[in-house]
Scaffold this motif. Structure first.
Motif, short mmCIF file in Angstrom:
data_model
loop_
_atom_site.label_atom_id
_atom_site.label_comp_id
_atom_site.label_asym_id
_atom_site.label_seq_id
_atom_site.Cartn_x
_atom_site.Cartn_y
_atom_site.Cartn_z
N UNK A 203 25.75 -18.11 -4.95
CA UNK A 203 25.61 -18.93 -6.42
C UNK A 203 23.87 -17.64 -5.73
N UNK A 204 23.35 -16.82 -6.72
CA UNK A 204 22.02 -16.54 -6.01
C UNK A 204 22.02 -14.99 -7.39
N UNK A 205 20.42 -14.34 -6.43
CA UNK A 205 20.34 -12.98 -6.51
C UNK A 205 21.86 -12.27 -6.41
N UNK A 206 22.20 -11.27 -7.15
CA UNK A 206 23.27 -10.21 -6.50
C UNK A 206 22.74 -9.33 -5.32
N UNK A 207 21.52 -9.12 -5.01
CA UNK A 207 21.10 -8.23 -4.26
C UNK A 207 20.70 -9.13 -2.53
N UNK A 208 20.69 -10.52 -3.01
CA UNK A 208 20.49 -11.37 -1.70
C UNK A 208 22.05 -11.73 -1.21
N UNK A 209 22.77 -11.54 -2.47
CA UNK A 209 24.64 -12.49 -2.47
C UNK A 209 25.13 -10.63 -1.17
N UNK A 210 24.81 -10.14 -1.38
CA UNK A 210 25.48 -8.69 -0.85
C UNK A 210 24.94 -8.71 0.31
N UNK A 211 23.42 -9.06 0.85
CA UNK A 211 22.49 -8.99 1.45
C UNK A 211 23.39 -9.83 3.07
N UNK A 212 23.56 -11.03 2.21
CA UNK A 212 23.83 -11.92 3.30
C UNK A 212 25.74 -12.26 3.02
N UNK A 213 26.08 -11.49 2.80
CA UNK A 213 27.55 -11.50 3.49
C UNK A 213 28.27 -10.84 5.36
N UNK A 214 28.78 -11.97 5.14
CA UNK A 214 29.15 -12.08 6.85
C UNK A 214 30.42 -10.64 6.58
N UNK A 215 29.89 -10.58 8.05
CA UNK A 215 30.77 -9.40 8.56
C UNK A 215 30.69 -7.52 8.22
#
Lengths: 275, 349
Positions: A203-215
């Protein structure tokens, strides 16, 4: 004002459709709900609309006269003309005569339906009928618009027009929550909620989610671990949970990659054999 | 081909309502037709009046079941008994020769009675009241108005309501600022009006084309029809609440309609249906509407003699319509429960 649900749980008999789900839907923004079939998207929207009784949790929604709802594949009465649909829905919200025309005419104009007022809703193309449904749902200028997969099965041009209407609604201050299966659409939203098996996975802003993706994500024609790879056109995207080993080219992940990775990670955590 | 046949059987097996229709319906029809489809009347409720009432009751053939014996009764009393539906044949012996009044609004009973009494020659005068020429249309048209009300009230209403569910617009109505009663009445009133107009057209056409008499009160028939309409509209709404599709609604409506046509006394006389089946007739609203419409139109009967069918229909209307509205309301308002409080609290926060 922020609408939404807090710690929402919905059960149908022995099946838990939503489990402890919390979603904020702020005014002036689009919140996209994504997830596979049976993820709980429609149940969440129906609970927001007041059509499903929660077993526990809170639902924050406006009064019924400030709520716009577009269910899947419907939104209009097929045996009524466009104009008659507008008159019926407008009448239900106390809009008639000149005030209704003042409100409806520009909406129908923007929806490309001004020239189809005398056509039966059932005779409109899928895209036009969805735009009519959307127009009807926003006729009374609701504070919260709930859209259940409005663009599914709609041609690309109509999708663009529908998104323009959604953007205008948001610009006017309404909160919009929509379920979608199209990740490119979800990326346009201010925030994205990924539901899997009735739980919120991301849950969150799309860019933040993409940026926080592990690996990391690598592109390959022959993945080393099939269980961590998925086909994208002629090649595979493969998730590398530990990051980039030397000598492997990686690509910038998009929202689809991020959501798939979140689901893979969730499965592996459930199985207990992966990070 | 084999795959196609297998697929069809598998689908059928899972469609329980169609299976019920295929298996139960023919059995139901067989039983009803076998027992109820009987034009031969073997028992006619009869009254004997006047000085020879006792002797008439003793000499009457088995066909006539003399239930009323009134030695002080007159020919006028005999006609009143027929009008009020208390007897179907009334023999007045205060004249010479005695007069047997026969209720022509019960067609097959009247035919049987007239046939049996005809053998007595000059010993008795036979006078058929309300339908002297025993014209079938005179008996059928009043009952037919009920059938039309029932068709529109049940089948068309159920289809109209189910189509909202089928097309997903019922949910949309549920989130619009319309109270459940507004939605229910808004859906029902048009059918009420259409059925009423249809009934007037059929009644007027029946009078014009077949010279069907209208001997009673128009107001009383209107009230009776309105009460009956509430019952059948209620059934239509109930059917819609348990049907997911138009097809299912039609199937269920058929289950409701066919027994009414066969067992209401509209075609086959109630007196000719054995009690093993006839008890079903008394649970069917068309039975009572037929009593009311034939009584008012043909016999000029008033509320004093028709209060029983009126009372039964009114009770049915209250029960069925209340149940229908409650069920339909439930479909429209799943949010009116625990969730509502939470929503109010949430919104306030």
């Amino acid at each position: 004002m922020t609408f939404g649900v807090e710690n929402l749980t919905v059960r149908f008999g022995s099946v838990t459709a939503l489990r402890d789900v919390t979603v904020d839907i702020p005014a002036g923004r689009v919140t996209a709900i994504v997830g596979g079939d049976g993820a709980g998207k429609t149940t969440l929207l129906r609970a927001l609309a007041g059509l499903v009784e929660p077993d526990s949790g809170n639902v924050r929604r406006p009064d019924v006269d400030q709520l716009g709802y577009l269910p899947t594949g419907a939104g209009s009465w097929k045996d009524l003309t466009v104009e008659e649909n507008v008159a019926f829905v407008g009448g239900a919200y106390g809009l008639t005569g000149a005030p209704l025309a003042e409100r409806a005419d520009p909406i129908l104009e923007r929806a490309g339906l001004a020239g189809a007022k005398d056509r039966l809703a059932g005779r409109l193309s899928g895209g036009m009928r969805t735009k009519l449904g959307f127009s009807l749902a926003m006729l009374h200028t609701p504070d919260l618009m709930i859209l259940d997969e409005p663009t599914t099965g709609v041609d690309p041009v109509s999708r663009i027009e529908l998104w323009r209407m959604i953007s205008e609604t948001v610009a006017n201050g309404a909160a919009v929550v929509m379920a979608t299966t199209y990740m490119d659409e979800a990326e346009r939203a201010a925030s994205v909620v990924l539901l899997v098996g009735g739980r919120v996975l991301l849950s969150g802003r799309p860019d933040d989610l993409i940026g926080a993706m592990p690996g990391a994500i690598t592109v390959t024609e022959s993945p080393t671990d099939r269980s961590l790879a998925w086909r994208v056109g002629p090649v595979f995207h493969e998730w590398l949970p530990s990051g980039t080993p030397g000598g492997v080219d990686t690509v910038q992940p998009d929202l689809e990659d991020t959501c798939i990775v979140a689901e893979l990670q969730s499965r592996s955590l459930t199985a207990g054999d992966r990070p | 081909m084999r795959a196609m046949i297998l697929k069809e059987f598998r689908e059928l097996r899972r469609d329980r309502r169609t299976m019920a229709m295929i298996i139960v319906f023919p059995i139901l029809l067989l039983i009803i037709f076998g027992y109820a489809a009987n034009f031969d009347v073997s028992n006619i409720p009869t009254a004997a009046l006047g000085p020879q009432a006792e002797s008439i009751s003793q000499q009457a053939p088995d066909l006539f079941d003399v239930t009323i014996i009134d030695p002080s009764g007159t020919a006028e009393n005999a006609q009143a008994l027929l009008r009020d539906g208390e007897a179907q044949v009334a023999v007045a012996t205060d004249t010479q020769p005695p007069v047997a009044f026969v209720d022509g609004s019960n067609l097959f009973t009247a035919q049987a009675a007239a046939g049996a009494l005809g053998h007595l020659g000059d010993k008795i005068t036979v006078e058929v009241l309300y339908n002297p020429d025993l014209i079938t249309a005179w008996v059928l048209v009043p009952a037919l108005t009920g059938l039309i009300l029932m068709f529109i009230g049940t089948v068309v209403t159920a289809i109209g309501l189910v189509s909202e569910r089928e097309h997903g617009t019922l949910e949309q109505l549920a989130v619009m600022p319309l109270s459940p009663s507004t939605v229910i009445l808004g859906k029902i009133i048009p059918y009420f009006i259409i059925a009423s107009v249809d009934m007037v057209i059929v009644t007027v056409l029946g009078i014009l084309l077949f010279s069907v008499p209208f001997n009673g009160s128009v107001v009383l028939l209107t009230v009776g029809a309105a009460i009956f309409l509430f019952v059948v509209l209620g059934v239509g709404v109930l059917i819609s609440t348990v049907s997911e599709s138009t097809g299912q609604a039609i199937q269920m409506a058929l289950f409701f309609l066919v027994p009414q046509i066969l067992l209401s006394g509209m075609i086959f006389p109630l007196a000719a249906i054995p009690w093993g089946i006839r008890w079903i007739s008394y649970f069917l609203p068309l039975t009572y509407y037929t009593m009311i419409s034939q009584g008012i139109m043909l016999r000029g009967a008033g509320l004093d003699s028709l209060w029983q069918p009126f009372l039964v229909l009114a009770t049915m209307a209250v029960l069925v319509f209340t149940a229908a509205v409650l069920r339909f309301r439930r479909d429209l308002t799943p949010r009116r429960s625990r969730a509502e409080t939470q929503v109010a609290e949430g919104a306030a926060a």
